[in-house]
Scaffold this motif. Structure first.
Motif, mmCIF file in Angstrom:
data_model
loop_
_atom_site.group_PDB
_atom_site.id
_atom_site.type_symbol
_atom_site.label_atom_id
_atom_site.label_comp_id
_atom_site.label_asym_id
_atom_site.label_seq_id
_atom_site.Cartn_x
_atom_site.Cartn_y
_atom_site.Cartn_z
ATOM 1 N N ALA A 8 -57.764 183.155 -27.319
ATOM 2 C CA ALA A 8 -58.542 182.632 -28.450
ATOM 3 C C ALA A 8 -60.026 182.679 -28.109
ATOM 4 C CB ALA A 8 -58.130 181.206 -28.776
ATOM 5 N N ILE A 9 -60.827 183.015 -29.109
ATOM 6 C CA ILE A 9 -62.281 183.005 -28.962
ATOM 7 C C ILE A 9 -62.766 181.607 -29.330
ATOM 8 C CG2 ILE A 9 -64.456 183.964 -29.788
ATOM 9 C CD1 ILE A 9 -62.907 186.575 -30.379
ATOM 10 N N VAL A 10 -63.563 181.015 -28.436
ATOM 11 C CA VAL A 10 -64.088 179.669 -28.654
ATOM 12 C C VAL A 10 -65.603 179.670 -28.449
ATOM 13 C CG1 VAL A 10 -61.932 178.518 -28.003
ATOM 14 C CG2 VAL A 10 -63.653 178.993 -26.250
ATOM 15 N N THR A 11 -66.268 178.700 -29.072
ATOM 16 C CA THR A 11 -67.711 178.549 -28.942
ATOM 17 C C THR A 11 -67.997 177.228 -28.243
ATOM 18 O OG1 THR A 11 -67.995 179.757 -31.012
ATOM 19 C CG2 THR A 11 -69.891 178.507 -30.214
ATOM 20 N N ASN A 12 -68.787 177.270 -27.171
ATOM 21 C CA ASN A 12 -69.074 176.051 -26.425
ATOM 22 C C ASN A 12 -70.259 175.290 -27.031
ATOM 23 O OD1 ASN A 12 -71.459 177.255 -25.493
ATOM 24 N ND2 ASN A 12 -70.699 177.590 -23.425
ATOM 25 N N LYS A 13 -70.663 174.185 -26.382
ATOM 26 C CA LYS A 13 -71.724 173.332 -26.915
ATOM 27 C C LYS A 13 -73.083 174.026 -26.956
ATOM 28 C CE LYS A 13 -72.774 171.218 -22.488
ATOM 29 N NZ LYS A 13 -72.875 170.011 -21.727
ATOM 30 N N ASN A 14 -73.252 175.097 -26.188
ATOM 31 C CA ASN A 14 -74.499 175.867 -26.199
ATOM 32 C C ASN A 14 -74.433 177.033 -27.176
ATOM 33 O OD1 ASN A 14 -75.653 174.250 -24.148
ATOM 34 N ND2 ASN A 14 -74.482 175.384 -22.620
ATOM 35 N N TYR A 15 -73.396 177.033 -28.036
ATOM 36 C CA TYR A 15 -73.178 178.061 -29.058
ATOM 37 C C TYR A 15 -72.965 179.447 -28.461
ATOM 38 C CZ TYR A 15 -74.609 174.230 -31.968
ATOM 39 O OH TYR A 15 -74.692 173.000 -32.556
ATOM 40 N N LYS A 16 -72.368 179.504 -27.292
ATOM 41 C CA LYS A 16 -71.999 180.772 -26.673
ATOM 42 C C LYS A 16 -70.483 180.910 -26.750
ATOM 43 C CE LYS A 16 -75.954 180.820 -23.604
ATOM 44 N NZ LYS A 16 -76.650 179.879 -24.414
ATOM 45 N N LYS A 17 -70.029 182.154 -26.962
ATOM 46 C CA LYS A 17 -68.603 182.406 -27.141
ATOM 47 C C LYS A 17 -67.947 182.885 -25.859
ATOM 48 C CE LYS A 17 -68.779 183.592 -32.035
ATOM 49 N NZ LYS A 17 -68.435 184.610 -33.030
ATOM 50 N N GLY A 18 -66.705 182.433 -25.648
ATOM 51 C CA GLY A 18 -65.873 182.881 -24.548
ATOM 52 C C GLY A 18 -64.457 183.065 -25.042
ATOM 53 N N ILE A 19 -63.561 183.467 -24.153
ATOM 54 C CA ILE A 19 -62.149 183.648 -24.499
ATOM 55 C C ILE A 19 -61.328 182.793 -23.551
ATOM 56 C CG2 ILE A 19 -60.244 185.291 -24.709
ATOM 57 C CD1 ILE A 19 -62.344 187.476 -25.205
ATOM 58 N N ILE A 20 -60.409 181.990 -24.128
ATOM 59 C CA ILE A 20 -59.542 181.131 -23.320
ATOM 60 C C ILE A 20 -58.093 181.571 -23.428
ATOM 61 C CG2 ILE A 20 -61.071 179.121 -23.492
ATOM 62 C CD1 ILE A 20 -59.044 177.982 -25.608
ATOM 63 N N ASP A 21 -57.284 181.121 -22.443
ATOM 64 C CA ASP A 21 -55.839 181.299 -22.522
ATOM 65 C C ASP A 21 -55.234 180.015 -23.085
ATOM 66 O OD1 ASP A 21 -55.719 179.413 -20.426
ATOM 67 O OD2 ASP A 21 -55.254 180.916 -18.903
ATOM 68 N N LYS A 22 -53.908 179.960 -23.181
ATOM 69 C CA LYS A 22 -53.249 178.808 -23.796
ATOM 70 C C LYS A 22 -53.269 177.556 -22.925
ATOM 71 C CE LYS A 22 -50.362 180.985 -27.244
ATOM 72 N NZ LYS A 22 -48.981 181.163 -27.730
ATOM 73 N N SER A 23 -53.760 177.661 -21.706
ATOM 74 C CA SER A 23 -53.963 176.476 -20.876
ATOM 75 C C SER A 23 -55.378 175.936 -21.023
ATOM 76 C CB SER A 23 -53.703 176.805 -19.406
ATOM 77 O OG SER A 23 -52.344 177.138 -19.228
ATOM 78 N N GLY A 24 -56.215 176.652 -21.780
ATOM 79 C CA GLY A 24 -57.595 176.226 -21.969
ATOM 80 C C GLY A 24 -58.543 176.758 -20.918
ATOM 81 N N ASN A 25 -58.040 177.622 -20.042
ATOM 82 C CA ASN A 25 -58.886 178.221 -19.004
ATOM 83 C C ASN A 25 -59.622 179.425 -19.561
ATOM 84 O OD1 ASN A 25 -57.859 176.445 -16.976
ATOM 85 N ND2 ASN A 25 -56.027 177.726 -16.883
ATOM 86 N N TYR A 26 -60.872 179.568 -19.157
ATOM 87 C CA TYR A 26 -61.644 180.725 -19.604
ATOM 88 C C TYR A 26 -61.155 181.993 -18.932
ATOM 89 C CZ TYR A 26 -65.199 178.249 -22.271
ATOM 90 O OH TYR A 26 -65.864 177.526 -23.231
ATOM 91 N N LEU A 27 -60.807 182.989 -19.744
ATOM 92 C CA LEU A 27 -60.545 184.341 -19.257
ATOM 93 C C LEU A 27 -61.860 185.106 -19.218
ATOM 94 C CD1 LEU A 27 -57.376 185.062 -21.388
ATOM 95 C CD2 LEU A 27 -57.455 184.531 -18.956
#
Length: 181
Positions: free
Chosen positions: A52-71
């Motif tokens: 899943a693509i997520v946006t952090n508090k600094n409005y930057k995007k990353g990709i996480i797995d289903k454990s919530g860890n950043y890939l």
């Protein structure tokens, strides 16, 4: 006794996006409503191919797995647009070039270079791509002016390989002048 889902690894679960009404942040729950990834993202998309693509508090995007860890950790100057099980599409924001899209694998390797001016979502394992070639214009005396932007367009696979032929596309325009002689 708990259902079999409670014994499943989190990667096998179907997780649904939810928004915390107090903080307005996003996280993920399982089908029983149990919070699996706490609401800590300013924006988030549904999981696709367990990513899943997520946006952090600094409005930057990353990709996480289903454990919530950043890939893929959020990075300055890079906006992640789409992902599938093998690769992701990113856009660089710190360039004046018209060609700012690239395809990356999950090792962080840029598979294509930033050579595309647009890239689509993955469909059947392929990404539609376009890259800018040239702009030109000319005036034709008092009759008007002609301008064109030339692109190449086609598809690439999740390894960045071109599939089939890239087509040349010209978006051209004629602008008549109304001069009095």
């Amino acid at each position: 006794a708990p259902s079999d889902e409670w014994l499943m690894p989190v990667e096998s679960m179907n997780l649904a996006l939810y928004q915390d009404k107090t903080t307005n942040l996003y996280g993920y729950k399982n089908q029983h409503g149990q919070i699996m990834i706490s609401a800590k993202f300013y924006n988030a998309l549904e999981f696709v191919d367990d990513k899943a693509i997520v946006t952090n508090k600094n409005y930057k995007k990353g990709i996480i797995d289903k454990s919530g860890n950043y890939l893929v950790e959020p990075k300055e100057g890079i906006i992640i647009e789409y992902c599938n099980k093998d690769a992701y599409v990113a856009y660089r924001t710190n360039s004046s070039s018209r060609n700012n899209y690239a395809l990356f694998n999950y090792k962080g390797e840029n598979l294509t270079g930033f050579k595309y001016s647009s890239m689509s979502e993955f469909k059947n394992g392929l990404v539609a791509v376009t890259f800018f070639l040239d702009d030109f214009s000319c005036e034709v005396g008092c009759r008007g002016s002609y301008s064109a932007t030339v692109y190449r367009s086609g598809s690439i696979d999740a390894n960045g390989n071109v599939v089939g032929e890239l087509e040349v596309i010209a978006n051209d325009s004629w602008y008549p002048d109304y001069c009095v002689t």
